[in-house]
Design an enzyme around this catalytic site. Structure first.
Site, short mmCIF file in Angstrom:
data_model
loop_
_atom_site.label_atom_id
_atom_site.label_comp_id
_atom_site.label_asym_id
_atom_site.label_seq_id
_atom_site.Cartn_x
_atom_site.Cartn_y
_atom_site.Cartn_z
N TYR A 61 26.02 -51.12 -32.47
CA TYR A 61 24.99 -50.12 -32.22
C TYR A 61 23.92 -50.65 -31.27
O TYR A 61 23.69 -50.09 -30.19
CB TYR A 61 24.31 -49.72 -33.54
N GLU A 87 23.83 -38.23 -34.47
CA GLU A 87 25.11 -37.54 -34.79
C GLU A 87 25.44 -36.51 -33.71
O GLU A 87 26.60 -36.36 -33.33
CB GLU A 87 25.04 -36.89 -36.17
ZN LIG Z 1 27.19 -43.32 -35.04
#
Ligand SMILES: [Zn+2]
Length: 628
Positions: free
Chosen positions: A405, A320
């Site tokens: 990702y 994050e």
């Molecule tokens: Zn992320």
């Protein structure tokens, strides 16, 4: 966001449903955001001012949104905003100190996109104007979850939080809901007096608890980063520029778990240039928060399932935080370019974890990541396996798994390997500087990569090779396959135990990292009998694990193998966590083991009241797929 089972964008559109005309395949425009109704070619928003009352009883936000707008097209007479389940009381256009009410109407509601709000622009309206909208949200707002006291850690106060990504900001603010538009914002938020409001803005740790709070966000952000939470929240510092907001019951555990946040921030700055957002704080939410984390600027929203008591799951915090550069500072132009946010962030997450912890731990996490990616590649349709897939009406599949990702991370690791770490770090630092507070497409990234690296003399990578990653399915040649000796040893041990070559007491399970435990569980042969599983569970305490990821892995196996002795504890797991990654695959495994679809439905019915609506919808979709 942190790796989810689900893609950022939940469902793909039927283009004909939103544009009203028949789309030819060739008319596909990769730079267009197909997930907004807003006519951003004609009007753009620069600033948003919110004035909101938080009503826990009615479960609604009520007040005003004032949009400072520019007209790009002088001939444009109608402005279209995104909304979902909003009630509009009035719309006025403010210009040069005078106000005129504007005619408005709702268009047709689309399942994924919500409802367009068409506003007629008064004749003679100039280039710059303000739009004042009086409105309220509904309890069905897909962005807001209103938790009764019993679903919080303290049990005495209600709590509300938002999750705007990808297309849900429109369910609490009427606006141009597309990452292509960046806005600054300010807000006044009124809450019950005992509660504290926080936003993705300049939270002041010392703010008095008065029930009225003011926020400023001077850096321009895309709408999916608008965020709010209200609850019995308190603050504790972690370092000079970092701290934690959460309920008092979780404060000490959170401070312990996330103690390395300040070091991560400093390391990220050393690698990729200044952190441009002021403070970096974490908000640790109740279990129903649907994700691992959400990179709301200045204030990442975090799942409490990371509180393992051993700092073993903090790669989510590195993730994050990394979004402060990749995603929040340089943003994907549309959700199709989501790998620019998530792949880049996963790569930086790994780099930070390597410095703050060590390379062995990162290798373990990379091996697990690679395994999940391979599983996704088996199930995700080929046309969705590109980093920048075509999102159009020929795509019925709504699932890309971890491809943005993990394949994104592997692409960047491939480039790092090819050009060397030093050169590639310089490239990334200049990339963030070049596009800071901007929004870019995959094609702009490729052009910039081409200009700065690929077209240099002796470049080891061609543009064609780079485009294989972005536009082709599967994994291109040259991918470096993650390796970990620790995990290899754990897998070998699982095999040896299954073949009765070693006894249970010879497995050094307690000394394994959580990643090695996960790999051990995943490496058990498919044909283990019930007695073996029971002995393993009893010997290693698998069903009683407090580690959320180890539990996830074990209970997927429990459900897949129909190890019914652990079903009771499996249901405890399904009720303890609300994060979709931790529970949706367990429901999925149960529903598809050939026997337990009805049981999966029953367990879901018992638990769903505590789940976030997004999580509940994903599990429901999984159960529906299992039925087919
Ligand atoms: Zn992320």
């Amino acid at each position: 966001m942190y790796r989810t089972l689900i893609p950022t964008v939940i469902a793909f559109l039927s283009l004909s449903a939103c544009s009203g005309d028949v789309e030819e395949v060739d008319s596909y425009d990769p730079a267009r955001d197909y997930f907004t109704f807003a006519n951003t070619g004609q009007f753009v928003t620069d600033h948003l001012a919110l004035d909101l009352n938080v009503d826990f009883e009615a479960q609604e936000l009520r007040g005003f949104a004032m949009l400072s707008m520019r007209r790009l097209d002088s001939a444009a007479t109608e402005l279209v905003l995104d909304t979902r389940d909003l009630t509009i009381a009035s719309v006025a256009v403010l210009e040069n100190g005078s106000s005129a009410s504007a005619e408005y109407r709702f268009g047709e509601t689309h399942e994924t996109l919500g409802t367009p709000l068409h506003i007629a622009m008064p004749e003679g309206a100039g280039e710059r104007f303000e739009l004042m909208i009086e409105y309220n949200t509904s309890p069905q707002s897909t962005a807001l979850q209103w938790l009764p006291p019993e679903l919080t850690a303290g049990g005495k106060h209600p709590l509300m939080f938002s999750q705007s990504q990808a297309v849900h900001a429109r369910s609490w603010v009427p606006l141009q809901d597309t990452p292509a538009i960046r806005i600054t914002y300010e807000a006044t938020v009124r809450t019950p007096e005992s509660l504290l409001a926080v936003m993705s803005a300049n939270n002041d740790p010392l703010t008095p608890r008065t029930g009225e709070y003011h926020f400023d966000m001077p850096q321009p952000i895309p709408s999916y980063l608008l965020a709010i939470s209200v609850g019995n929240l308190y603050f504790a510092p972690l370092g000079e520029d970092t701290g934690i907001y959460t309920e008092p019951e979780l404060l000490d555990a959170s401070v312990y778990e996330f103690a390395d946040t300040q070091a991560m921030l400093e390391q990220a700055e050393a690698m990729y240039g200044p952190y441009d957002w002021g403070r970096y704080d974490l908000l640790v939410l109740p279990p129903s928060f649907p994700y691992g984390g959400m990179e709301n600027p200045r204030l990442s929203f975090i799942t409490p399932s990371l509180l393992a008591g051993e700092r073993s799951l903090v790669s989510v915090i590195a993730h994050e935080l990394a979004h402060s550069w990749s995603g929040n500072l340089v943003t994907n132009a549309t959700w199709r370019d989501g790998w620019l946010n998530e792949g880049m962030t996963s790569y930086i997450e790994s780099r930070l974890m390597e410095v703050i912890y060590d390379v062995k731990r990162v290798d373990e996490e990379r091996v697990l990541m690679y395994r999940e990616l391979l599983l996704d590649l088996e199930s995700v349709p080929e046309q969705m396996q590109a980093l920048a897939p075509r999102l159009d009406d020929t795509t019925s599949e709504d699932f890309q798994g971890t491809i943005h990702y993990s394949k994104g991370q592997l692409f960047l690791e491939y480039l790092e390997d090819a050009f060397g770490r030093e050169v590639f770090d310089e490239f990334l630092t200049s990339y963030f500087k070049e596009f800071a507070f901007g929004t870019i497409t995959t094609e702009q990234f490729l052009d910039y990569l081409d200009l700065n690296l690929l077209s240099q003399e002796g470049s080891p990578v061609t543009r064609e090779q780079a485009e294989q990653w972005t536009y082709q399915p599967g994994l291109p040649e040259g991918v470096s396959i993650p390796q970990s000796e620790n995990l290899d040893a754990a897998a070998a041990m699982a095999q040896a135990w299954a073949e009765d070559k070693v006894g249970l007491d010879e497995i050094p399970f307690a000394d394994y990292s959580p990643q090695a435990k996960i790999h051990f569980i995943n490496s058990m042969p498919a044909d283990l009998d019930f007695e073996k599983l029971a002995a393993l569970d009893a010997g290693l305490g698998l069903s009683d694990t407090r580690n959320a990821e180890v539990g996830r892995t074990w209970f997927i196996q429990v459900a897949t193998r129909r190890y019914t002795d652990a079903y009771e504890q499996m249901e405890v797991h399904l009720n303890r966590f609300g994060r979709s990654r931790l529970i949706a695959p367990v429901y999925g495994a149960l529903a598809t083991n050939g026997e337990d679809l009805d049981l999966a439905r029953e367990m879901f019915a018992r638990a769903r009241g505590a789940y976030h609506p997004l999580t509940a919808a994903w599990i429901e979709a999984g159960l529906a797929r299992a039925e087919d």
